[in-house]
Write a protein that holds these residues in place. Structure first.
Motif, mmCIF file in Angstrom:
data_model
loop_
_atom_site.group_PDB
_atom_site.id
_atom_site.type_symbol
_atom_site.label_atom_id
_atom_site.label_comp_id
_atom_site.label_asym_id
_atom_site.label_seq_id
_atom_site.Cartn_x
_atom_site.Cartn_y
_atom_site.Cartn_z
ATOM 1 N N PHE A 8 0.951 -1.488 0.083
ATOM 2 C CA PHE A 8 -0.131 0.055 0.204
ATOM 3 C C PHE A 8 0.591 1.304 0.146
ATOM 4 C CE2 PHE A 8 -3.132 -2.729 0.147
ATOM 5 C CZ PHE A 8 -3.788 -3.073 1.463
ATOM 6 N N CYS A 9 0.351 2.482 -0.128
ATOM 7 C CA CYS A 9 0.817 3.481 0.161
ATOM 8 C C CYS A 9 1.390 3.640 1.443
ATOM 9 C CB CYS A 9 -0.052 4.759 -0.301
ATOM 10 S SG CYS A 9 0.734 6.367 0.126
ATOM 11 N N LEU A 10 2.398 3.762 1.989
ATOM 12 C CA LEU A 10 3.033 3.967 3.398
ATOM 13 C C LEU A 10 3.631 5.286 3.621
ATOM 14 C CD1 LEU A 10 5.024 0.633 3.310
ATOM 15 C CD2 LEU A 10 2.747 0.891 4.119
ATOM 16 N N GLY A 11 3.353 5.563 4.849
ATOM 17 C CA GLY A 11 3.933 7.048 5.107
ATOM 18 C C GLY A 11 4.034 7.149 6.754
ATOM 19 N N TRP A 12 4.759 8.265 6.812
ATOM 20 C CA TRP A 12 5.053 8.629 8.159
ATOM 21 C C TRP A 12 4.286 10.232 8.321
ATOM 22 C CZ3 TRP A 12 7.037 6.081 12.153
ATOM 23 C CH2 TRP A 12 7.999 4.951 11.759
ATOM 24 N N GLU A 54 0.607 16.255 10.257
ATOM 25 C CA GLU A 54 1.314 16.882 9.098
ATOM 26 C C GLU A 54 1.929 15.723 8.562
ATOM 27 O OE1 GLU A 54 5.228 19.751 8.048
ATOM 28 O OE2 GLU A 54 4.859 18.828 10.221
ATOM 29 N N GLY A 55 1.793 15.537 7.237
ATOM 30 C CA GLY A 55 2.519 14.313 6.599
ATOM 31 C C GLY A 55 3.970 14.609 6.484
ATOM 32 N N VAL A 56 4.895 13.737 6.681
ATOM 33 C CA VAL A 56 6.152 13.919 6.367
ATOM 34 C C VAL A 56 6.965 13.270 5.440
ATOM 35 C CG1 VAL A 56 8.080 13.378 7.608
ATOM 36 C CG2 VAL A 56 6.300 14.008 8.976
ATOM 37 N N ALA A 57 6.574 12.043 5.130
ATOM 38 C CA ALA A 57 7.078 11.315 3.856
ATOM 39 C C ALA A 57 6.273 10.232 3.371
ATOM 40 C CB ALA A 57 8.286 10.837 4.294
ATOM 41 N N SER A 58 6.265 9.702 2.163
ATOM 42 C CA SER A 58 5.565 8.595 1.790
ATOM 43 C C SER A 58 6.313 7.926 0.955
ATOM 44 C CB SER A 58 4.279 9.069 1.235
ATOM 45 O OG SER A 58 4.511 9.554 0.047
ATOM 46 N N ILE A 59 5.969 6.392 0.793
ATOM 47 C CA ILE A 59 6.698 5.616 -0.307
ATOM 48 C C ILE A 59 5.485 4.851 -0.608
ATOM 49 C CG2 ILE A 59 7.199 4.036 1.672
ATOM 50 C CD1 ILE A 59 9.823 3.425 -0.136
ATOM 51 N N ASP A 94 8.286 19.572 2.179
ATOM 52 C CA ASP A 94 9.345 20.568 2.019
ATOM 53 C C ASP A 94 10.474 20.625 3.350
ATOM 54 O OD1 ASP A 94 7.631 22.776 -0.045
ATOM 55 O OD2 ASP A 94 8.558 20.905 -0.521
ATOM 56 N N SER A 95 9.637 20.670 4.414
ATOM 57 C CA SER A 95 10.626 21.095 5.685
ATOM 58 C C SER A 95 11.459 19.962 6.157
ATOM 59 C CB SER A 95 9.580 21.405 6.940
ATOM 60 O OG SER A 95 8.991 20.236 7.280
ATOM 61 N N VAL A 96 11.565 18.679 5.399
ATOM 62 C CA VAL A 96 12.323 17.486 5.796
ATOM 63 C C VAL A 96 13.091 17.196 4.598
ATOM 64 C CG1 VAL A 96 10.717 16.710 7.626
ATOM 65 C CG2 VAL A 96 10.764 15.846 5.248
ATOM 66 N N SER A 131 10.091 18.031 16.651
ATOM 67 C CA SER A 131 9.457 17.289 17.696
ATOM 68 C C SER A 131 8.181 17.049 17.549
ATOM 69 C CB SER A 131 9.749 18.146 18.867
ATOM 70 O OG SER A 131 11.174 18.291 19.215
ATOM 71 N N GLY A 132 7.737 15.855 18.222
ATOM 72 C CA GLY A 132 6.202 15.588 17.977
ATOM 73 C C GLY A 132 6.119 14.092 17.936
ATOM 74 N N MET A 133 4.683 13.630 18.075
ATOM 75 C CA MET A 133 4.424 12.444 17.868
ATOM 76 C C MET A 133 4.435 11.786 16.428
ATOM 77 S SD MET A 133 3.722 9.720 19.918
ATOM 78 C CE MET A 133 2.925 10.273 21.392
ATOM 79 N N TYR A 134 5.256 10.846 16.162
ATOM 80 C CA TYR A 134 5.242 10.568 14.780
ATOM 81 C C TYR A 134 4.686 8.909 14.706
ATOM 82 C CZ TYR A 134 8.966 13.869 13.417
ATOM 83 O OH TYR A 134 9.341 14.882 13.261
ATOM 84 N N PHE A 135 3.688 9.037 13.618
ATOM 85 C CA PHE A 135 2.976 7.890 13.437
ATOM 86 C C PHE A 135 3.295 7.375 11.893
ATOM 87 C CE2 PHE A 135 -0.096 8.643 16.952
ATOM 88 C CZ PHE A 135 -0.052 9.951 16.941
ATOM 89 N N CYS A 136 3.156 5.963 11.810
ATOM 90 C CA CYS A 136 3.167 5.278 10.365
ATOM 91 C C CYS A 136 1.644 5.093 10.032
ATOM 92 C CB CYS A 136 4.179 4.203 10.248
ATOM 93 S SG CYS A 136 3.753 2.900 11.546
ATOM 94 N N ALA A 137 1.769 4.846 8.669
ATOM 95 C CA ALA A 137 0.182 4.665 8.052
ATOM 96 C C ALA A 137 0.368 3.788 6.966
ATOM 97 C CB ALA A 137 -0.621 6.048 8.078
ATOM 98 N N ALA A 138 -0.601 3.033 6.946
ATOM 99 C CA ALA A 138 -0.582 2.209 5.559
ATOM 100 C C ALA A 138 -1.967 2.610 4.883
ATOM 101 C CB ALA A 138 -0.665 0.968 5.812
ATOM 102 N N ASP A 139 -2.127 3.010 3.763
ATOM 103 C CA ASP A 139 -3.498 3.262 3.069
ATOM 104 C C ASP A 139 -3.786 2.382 2.005
ATOM 105 O OD1 ASP A 139 -5.689 4.609 2.110
ATOM 106 O OD2 ASP A 139 -4.759 6.577 2.321
#
Length: 125
Positions: free
Chosen positions: A32-36, A46-51, A61-63, A90-98
């Motif tokens: 699936f589309c995976l993301g942090w 906020e979306g950080v990155a996806s693969i 852009d910020s990362v 800083s923050g809580m980081y979550f992974c997701a699979a869509d």
């Protein structure tokens, strides 16, 4: 639902590095589309990155240039290598699979996405 489990968070000084891991219990989720994603107190998620399935990566852009998203099919793990960390990371980081077909580059998961419980990242100045 326990299908995704993050680890690797912690406290570091600015300029430091961390590698987050997301163990994926069901192998088919790797396709699936995976993301942090991250959420700081008082701020929206906020979306950080996806693969995507073809390992095409997208970064907010910020990362860009500091973070790297990758996945290991053999180990069924999604990674986020974070370098040159800043306090604003800083923050809580979550992974997701869509599982919903769509544009993985939008960093905008559907309501059907699977989520982990999160891992805390704290960067001090």
């Amino acid at each position: 639902r326990g299908d995704l489990m993050e680890s690797g968070g912690g406290s570091v000084e600015a300029g430091g590095s961390l590698r987050l891991s997301c163990a994926i219990a069901r192998y088919n989720l790797l396709n699936f589309c995976l993301g942090w994603f991250r959420q700081a107190p008082g701020k929206e998620r906020e979306g950080v990155a996806s693969i995507d399935l073809f390992a095409t990566t997208t970064y907010t852009d910020s990362v860009q240039g500091r973070f790297t998203i990758s996945k290991d099919h053999a180990k069924s793990i999604l990674y986020l290598q974070m370098s040159s960390l800043k306090p604003e990371d800083s923050g809580m980081y979550f992974c997701a699979a869509d599982p919903t077909p769509g544009d993985c580059t939008r960093l905008s998961p559907s309501d059907d996405a699977y989520w982990g419980q999160g891992t805390q990242v704290s960067v001090s100045s």
